[in-house]
Every structure is written in C-alpha cells, then in structure tokens.
Enzyme design. Sequence first.
Site, PDB file in Angstrom:
ATOM      1  CB  SER A 121      -1.058   0.196   1.373  1.00 23.90           C
ATOM      2  OG  SER A 121      -1.910   0.718   1.220  1.00 23.90           O
ATOM      3  CE1 TYR A 135      -4.688  -2.052   4.829  1.00 23.90           C
ATOM      4  CE2 TYR A 135      -3.355   0.047   4.496  1.00 23.90           C
ATOM      5  CZ  TYR A 135      -3.967  -0.990   3.802  1.00 23.90           C
ATOM      6  OH  TYR A 135      -4.039  -1.406   2.649  1.00 23.90           O
TER       7      TYR A 135
END
Length: 229
Positions: A121, A135
């Site tokens: 990501s 995350y």
Amino acid sequence: MTILLTGSSRGIGAAIQAALTDAGASVIGHGTASGIPADFSDPAGPTALWNAALEQAGGAIDVLVNNAGVFEASPLADDDWTAQWERTMRINLTASAELCRLAVLHWQARGVGGRIVNIASRAAYRGDSPAHWHYAASKAGMVAMTKTIARGYAREGILAFAVCPGFTMTGMAEDYLSSRGGDALLADIPLGKVADPAEVASVARYCALEAPASMTGSVIDVNGASYVR
C-alpha cells in the site's frame, strides 16, 4: 503456470484473478467466495491454505500473490487497540510472511525459481490516518520483507515484487472515502481519481508473469501521483 492468489473473492484480488486467468495462468484462489477458504486470523490458516493449494496444484506452485488483508479502524482510545494491532499484523503481514516462507522452501526443494508478488500500500511510505497505525505498519513490513526476499534469493531464481496502490475503488476504499470526506481526499490525488482494481491487477499480472528478472526487489506505485518518491 500455477499461481496461488490470496484474497481473491473481491476488489483487487478478484481483478487480479481475472487478469491472470485471461493471461492463461491457472489460478488457485483463496477466500470465502472463491477458491480455498482459510482464516488468516488463525495461526494455522496460512499453512492449511498452502497445503490445500499444493495438493490442488498437483505438487507444484510457480507464483505466490499475497493480496489478502484487512483495513479496520482502531482509534487510540479504544480499549482493544492492542488486540486490533495484533489482528491486523497477523492477517496482513504474518500470514503473508508464512506463505512467502513456504513458497521459498518449496522452490528450493524443487530446485526451481519462482515469483512472489506482495500487494502492499501507499501507506507503507506515506503512512495513514491516526486510526490506522497498524495498517500502515503492516504494509511497510510487507515492503521490507519483499526487498529482503529479493536480495536473499535472486541467485536461486526466486524473485519478489511489491505493488503499492493508493486508494482503489474497492469496498474498503469506499468506506474510508466516505468516512474521511471523499472530496478532500480526491483533491490530494493529482490524477483526480482513485485507481480502478483493474489498474492494480495489470501491474500484479506483469510482475507475476512478465517482469524481467532484473526487476526483482522493485516496489511499484499505483496511486495517481498522490505520493511520489
């Protein structure tokens, strides 16, 4: 060419499965709606998935694509913050690491090369919201793991790549955009739009099937220039 793809049920994973299948690869999916079910919050899940996929593949897997992950908010004041951190790390990073380990050992035992594609990501480099420390950290770990695998096993023909999407129009991204003020977030993307899952899938397909060996260790951004490095 047999590929094990985690998180293939929806979003980016479903798009990757379609892209790989269209390219002629045999894809073994993972998820409740497609392929082999396996719960990555359970420490036994990744090994169970690998063994089931290996049996289905007839004993040989050529490529591993780690796409499964969760994106769950955990504000700092939550009493279960540490439990949520550990859950996200277990699903996003530890499960991927365990599958990478099994794949490398599998290829070494067979005396062949292989490819790993990790879907990380933009958050690995840019960070994320205050409710998503876990995350961002999990995806940064995935990038570091990819680079380590690439450096450690290139001479054995074992290649590793990471793909770092920004916002992508999946169920997870839609929820986040709506909760964080979608227009403001879109204004931070010079391209003016979030990525389509098919765009991310095209990069994953390239890494899995076509990228030259000298690209091993590469981290490829798909974020509309919202973060450049």
